[in-house]
Design a protein around this motif. Structure first.
Motif, PDB file in Angstrom:
ATOM      1  N   LEU A  42      -0.419  36.600 -25.621  1.00 18.59           N
ATOM      2  CA  LEU A  42       0.104  35.930 -24.581  1.00 18.59           C
ATOM      3  C   LEU A  42       0.562  34.467 -25.057  1.00 18.59           C
ATOM      4  CD1 LEU A  42      -1.941  37.380 -21.850  1.00 18.59           C
ATOM      5  CD2 LEU A  42       0.245  38.132 -22.497  1.00 18.59           C
ATOM      6  N   ALA A  43       1.684  34.143 -25.220  1.00 22.46           N
ATOM      7  CA  ALA A  43       2.128  32.757 -25.601  1.00 22.46           C
ATOM      8  C   ALA A  43       2.164  31.810 -24.427  1.00 22.46           C
ATOM      9  CB  ALA A  43       3.390  32.646 -26.224  1.00 22.46           C
ATOM     10  N   ASP A  44       1.827  30.631 -24.451  1.00 25.75           N
ATOM     11  CA  ASP A  44       1.953  29.635 -23.469  1.00 25.75           C
ATOM     12  C   ASP A  44       3.374  29.499 -22.958  1.00 25.75           C
ATOM     13  OD1 ASP A  44      -0.687  29.244 -23.396  1.00 25.75           O
ATOM     14  OD2 ASP A  44      -0.900  27.588 -24.178  1.00 25.75           O
ATOM     15  N   GLY A  45       3.757  29.181 -21.980  1.00 26.98           N
ATOM     16  CA  GLY A  45       5.170  28.824 -21.438  1.00 26.98           C
ATOM     17  C   GLY A  45       5.431  28.800 -20.067  1.00 26.98           C
ATOM     18  N   PHE A  66      -7.852  42.914 -17.929  1.00 25.87           N
ATOM     19  CA  PHE A  66      -8.488  41.803 -18.395  1.00 25.87           C
ATOM     20  C   PHE A  66      -8.036  40.591 -17.632  1.00 25.87           C
ATOM     21  CE2 PHE A  66      -5.045  42.615 -21.105  1.00 25.87           C
ATOM     22  CZ  PHE A  66      -3.967  41.481 -21.282  1.00 25.87           C
ATOM     23  N   VAL A  67      -8.740  39.621 -17.826  1.00 20.51           N
ATOM     24  CA  VAL A  67      -8.311  38.270 -16.867  1.00 20.51           C
ATOM     25  C   VAL A  67      -8.017  37.267 -17.906  1.00 20.51           C
ATOM     26  CG1 VAL A  67      -9.151  36.700 -15.317  1.00 20.51           C
ATOM     27  CG2 VAL A  67      -9.748  39.001 -14.968  1.00 20.51           C
ATOM     28  N   ILE A  68      -6.879  36.456 -17.621  1.00 11.93           N
ATOM     29  CA  ILE A  68      -6.729  35.150 -18.254  1.00 11.93           C
ATOM     30  C   ILE A  68      -6.730  34.033 -17.304  1.00 11.93           C
ATOM     31  CG2 ILE A  68      -5.503  36.476 -20.116  1.00 11.93           C
ATOM     32  CD1 ILE A  68      -2.761  35.149 -18.902  1.00 11.93           C
ATOM     33  N   THR A  69      -7.123  33.014 -17.987  1.00 19.45           N
ATOM     34  CA  THR A  69      -7.046  31.750 -17.043  1.00 19.45           C
ATOM     35  C   THR A  69      -6.002  30.691 -17.735  1.00 19.45           C
ATOM     36  OG1 THR A  69      -9.445  32.074 -16.718  1.00 19.45           O
ATOM     37  CG2 THR A  69      -8.544  29.730 -16.170  1.00 19.45           C
ATOM     38  N   VAL A  70      -5.300  30.117 -16.463  1.00 15.20           N
ATOM     39  CA  VAL A  70      -4.461  29.132 -16.938  1.00 15.20           C
ATOM     40  C   VAL A  70      -4.417  27.724 -15.927  1.00 15.20           C
ATOM     41  CG1 VAL A  70      -2.672  31.222 -17.603  1.00 15.20           C
ATOM     42  CG2 VAL A  70      -2.738  30.173 -15.303  1.00 15.20           C
ATOM     43  N   LYS A  71      -3.844  26.865 -16.522  1.00 14.10           N
ATOM     44  CA  LYS A  71      -3.406  25.667 -15.994  1.00 14.10           C
ATOM     45  C   LYS A  71      -2.057  25.328 -15.628  1.00 14.10           C
ATOM     46  CE  LYS A  71      -6.419  22.331 -15.868  1.00 14.10           C
ATOM     47  NZ  LYS A  71      -7.229  20.929 -16.256  1.00 14.10           N
ATOM     48  N   SER A  72      -1.680  24.696 -14.308  1.00 15.02           N
ATOM     49  CA  SER A  72      -0.260  24.528 -14.133  1.00 15.02           C
ATOM     50  C   SER A  72      -0.253  23.314 -13.382  1.00 15.02           C
ATOM     51  CB  SER A  72       0.386  25.663 -13.117  1.00 15.02           C
ATOM     52  OG  SER A  72       1.508  25.314 -12.630  1.00 15.02           O
ATOM     53  N   ALA A  73       0.545  22.630 -13.739  1.00 21.83           N
ATOM     54  CA  ALA A  73       0.846  21.223 -13.003  1.00 21.83           C
ATOM     55  C   ALA A  73       1.382  21.473 -11.415  1.00 21.83           C
ATOM     56  CB  ALA A  73       2.067  20.185 -13.547  1.00 21.83           C
ATOM     57  N   ILE A 163       5.528  34.911 -12.900  1.00 21.92           N
ATOM     58  CA  ILE A 163       6.674  36.083 -13.145  1.00 21.92           C
ATOM     59  C   ILE A 163       7.555  35.962 -14.359  1.00 21.92           C
ATOM     60  CG2 ILE A 163       8.826  37.298 -12.387  1.00 21.92           C
ATOM     61  CD1 ILE A 163       7.699  37.125  -9.290  1.00 21.92           C
ATOM     62  N   PRO A 164       8.142  35.130 -14.639  1.00 19.61           N
ATOM     63  CA  PRO A 164       8.694  34.856 -15.993  1.00 19.61           C
ATOM     64  C   PRO A 164       7.860  34.849 -17.198  1.00 19.61           C
ATOM     65  CG  PRO A 164       9.023  32.857 -14.824  1.00 19.61           C
ATOM     66  CD  PRO A 164       8.467  33.719 -13.871  1.00 19.61           C
ATOM     67  N   PHE A 165       6.618  34.251 -17.084  1.00 15.25           N
ATOM     68  CA  PHE A 165       5.614  34.673 -18.001  1.00 15.25           C
ATOM     69  C   PHE A 165       5.354  35.820 -18.454  1.00 15.25           C
ATOM     70  CE2 PHE A 165       0.944  34.891 -19.007  1.00 15.25           C
ATOM     71  CZ  PHE A 165       0.851  34.134 -19.994  1.00 15.25           C
ATOM     72  N   ILE A 166       5.131  36.674 -17.285  1.00 15.70           N
ATOM     73  CA  ILE A 166       4.821  38.046 -17.647  1.00 15.70           C
ATOM     74  C   ILE A 166       5.774  38.807 -18.380  1.00 15.70           C
ATOM     75  CG2 ILE A 166       4.218  40.603 -16.339  1.00 15.70           C
ATOM     76  CD1 ILE A 166       1.663  38.464 -16.528  1.00 15.70           C
ATOM     77  N   ASP A 167       7.173  38.446 -17.776  1.00 14.27           N
ATOM     78  CA  ASP A 167       8.297  39.390 -18.132  1.00 14.27           C
ATOM     79  C   ASP A 167       8.448  38.680 -19.814  1.00 14.27           C
ATOM     80  OD1 ASP A 167       9.209  40.682 -16.115  1.00 14.27           O
ATOM     81  OD2 ASP A 167      10.302  39.219 -15.306  1.00 14.27           O
ATOM     82  N   ALA A 168       7.996  37.596 -20.265  1.00 14.99           N
ATOM     83  CA  ALA A 168       8.300  37.147 -21.432  1.00 14.99           C
ATOM     84  C   ALA A 168       7.395  37.695 -22.473  1.00 14.99           C
ATOM     85  CB  ALA A 168       8.382  35.653 -21.840  1.00 14.99           C
ATOM     86  N   SER A 169       6.007  37.957 -21.836  1.00 14.80           N
ATOM     87  CA  SER A 169       4.715  38.244 -22.597  1.00 14.80           C
ATOM     88  C   SER A 169       4.681  39.942 -22.696  1.00 14.80           C
ATOM     89  CB  SER A 169       3.369  37.844 -22.197  1.00 14.80           C
ATOM     90  OG  SER A 169       3.554  36.382 -22.023  1.00 14.80           O
ATOM     91  N   LEU A 170       5.049  40.492 -21.690  1.00 11.35           N
ATOM     92  CA  LEU A 170       4.758  41.916 -21.744  1.00 11.35           C
ATOM     93  C   LEU A 170       5.958  42.801 -21.568  1.00 11.35           C
ATOM     94  CD1 LEU A 170       1.909  41.950 -19.128  1.00 11.35           C
ATOM     95  CD2 LEU A 170       1.661  41.850 -21.388  1.00 11.35           C
ATOM     96  N   ARG A 171       5.947  44.116 -21.883  1.00 11.05           N
ATOM     97  CA  ARG A 171       7.100  44.931 -21.967  1.00 11.05           C
ATOM     98  C   ARG A 171       7.555  45.391 -20.647  1.00 11.05           C
ATOM     99  NH1 ARG A 171       4.034  47.288 -26.026  1.00 11.05           N
ATOM    100  NH2 ARG A 171       4.109  49.246 -25.158  1.00 11.05           N
ATOM    101  N   THR A 172       7.954  44.438 -19.705  1.00 10.02           N
ATOM    102  CA  THR A 172       8.091  45.076 -18.584  1.00 10.02           C
ATOM    103  C   THR A 172       9.602  45.236 -18.289  1.00 10.02           C
ATOM    104  OG1 THR A 172       9.087  42.460 -18.055  1.00 10.02           O
ATOM    105  CG2 THR A 172       6.921  43.186 -17.384  1.00 10.02           C
ATOM    106  N   ILE A 173      10.178  45.931 -17.406  1.00 13.61           N
ATOM    107  CA  ILE A 173      11.807  46.248 -16.988  1.00 13.61           C
ATOM    108  C   ILE A 173      11.603  45.167 -15.903  1.00 13.61           C
ATOM    109  CG2 ILE A 173      13.194  47.681 -16.021  1.00 13.61           C
ATOM    110  CD1 ILE A 173      11.253  49.972 -16.571  1.00 13.61           C
ATOM    111  N   ALA A 174      12.559  44.065 -16.570  1.00  9.58           N
ATOM    112  CA  ALA A 174      12.552  42.799 -15.742  1.00  9.58           C
ATOM    113  C   ALA A 174      13.864  42.896 -14.660  1.00  9.58           C
ATOM    114  CB  ALA A 174      12.597  41.569 -16.661  1.00  9.58           C
TER     115      ALA A 174
END
Length: 372
Positions: A42-45, A66-73, A163-174
């Motif tokens: 999962l690439a930052d973005g 699994f759980v990931i933890t992120v920071k956002s402005a 939502i865009p992070f998930i679509d870019a990182s996983l094989r979703t039907i976006a």
């Protein structure tokens, strides 16, 4: 002639070498067999930066849950995101999946084991994402961004980043046709709020005991929301999700009652922003979506008055949808007696929501676009 006796220093060297080799061999034997991980990189973005966390490294995490933890402005602090992958995700690298965004209640957190329960992990045909919404973020961009709670742009965080992070990182039907949103309590409000604001993103929406009415006709729920903002000591549990114990610090630091949508008091239309955000008032925006509402009544309020209030909101939402001719799947299980073994008293609690999910998840899986 017998071989020469090694000198003591040589013996010690040999022993060390043998010991190192034996230890290495033992570690190889004890190491788990290599396997293809189902957990994708999962690439930052999109404004999200991943950070190490207790939740992200918990032993309960698996390759598919699994759980990931992120920071956002956009929001203050670190935020957890639970990701649940279908069991066949790694085995089918060419396959894409629909996505369910499942929003938690107040106060709660995606790392809570409830959000990794079997009803969600059993949805093998879709990816489930449970993003953090804060203890009292209310799935909105707060009017006042300068309170002691810091940045509170939850809509931006979820819609423009997660939502865009998930679509870019996983094989979703976006696509809208392959994306659903649902939630519990505060998350039920969030699901309907986002579906109404962004109908281009979601084709299915669901509420489990959701705060579906914040207009002046439902002041009990509005004041419960205000209590979470101000950290009112006598009302900390008024809008809890029921999956965690009530915590006196759950809504700290307290902020002004106007911080979320401006003044909540219906005087000379001063509360117009609350009315504008009211899901019942915006029911027409759900036209064309699959709509699912689940609620009990806490045995008429005798077992749980919170669910009794929420039943009223759900009844009003259904009546508005019916008047508009918009179909809705509606389950009002009252005191829970006929809603399965886990729902006690039809209360505002995890057992009832688990039963809700047992009914909702197969419906979503059937309605969303099949995997590509």
């Amino acid at each position: 002639m017998p071989p020469p006796t090694p000198r003591p220093t040589v013996l010690r060297s040999l022993k060390r070498t043998v010991g190192v080799l034996a230890t290495a061999a033992l570690l190889v034997l004890l190491a788990p067999a290599a396997h293809a991980s189902a957990r994708p990189p999962l690439a930052d973005g999109f404004g999200l930066t991943q950070v190490a966390s207790t939740a992200g490294s918990a032993p309960a995490n698996t390759d598919t849950n699994f759980v990931i933890t992120v920071k956002s402005a956009e929001v203050q602090g670190e935020q957890n995101i639970r990701i649940i992958l279908p069991d066949d995700y790694a085995a089918n690298p060419g396959k894409r999946y629909p996505v369910l965004y499942f929003l938690h209640g107040s106060p709660d957190d995606p790392s809570n084991a409830f959000y990794g329960n079997e009803a969600l992990t059993g949805a093998a045909g879709m990816i489930t994402v449970v993003p953090d919404g804060g203890n009292r973020g209310w799935y909105a961009n707060w009017l006042n961004q300068h309170t002691a709670a810091g940045a509170q742009n939850w809509e931006n965080f979820h819609i423009k980043q997660v939502i865009p992070f998930i679509d870019a990182s996983l094989r979703t039907i976006a696509t809208k046709q392959a994306r659903a949103i649902a939630g519990i309590s505060m998350g039920g409000f969030g699901a309907f709020h986002y579906a109404q604001l962004h109908p281009d993103l979601f084709s299915q929406v669901g509420s489990l005991s959701g705060d579906l009415e914040l207009g002046a006709n439902q002041m009990a729920l509005r004041l419960a929301t205000v209590a979470s903002l101000t950290n009112a000591s006598g009302a900390l549990c008024a809008s809890t999700s029921g999956t965690v114990a009530c915590d006196g610090n759950a809504y700290a630091p307290g902020v002004d009652s106007d911080a979320l949508f401006g003044t909540p008091y219906p005087v000379f239309n001063a509360d117009w922003r609350w009315n504008q955000a009211d899901p019942v008032a915006n029911a027409a925006k759900l036209g064309g979506m699959g709509i699912h509402i689940y609620v009990g009544n806490g045995d008429g309020g005798k077992y749980d008055v919170r669910e009794w209030w929420l039943e009223s909101a759900s009844v009003h939402m259904k009546a508005k949808l019916d008047a508009l001719g918009i179909p809705v799947h509606y389950e009002n299980y009252g005191n829970g007696a006929s809603w399965g073994q886990y729902c006690k008293g039809g209360g505002h609690e995890a057992g009832c929501w688990y039963q809700d999910l047992l009914d909702l998840v197969p419906r979503l899986r059937s309605a969303l676009s099949p995997a590509a």
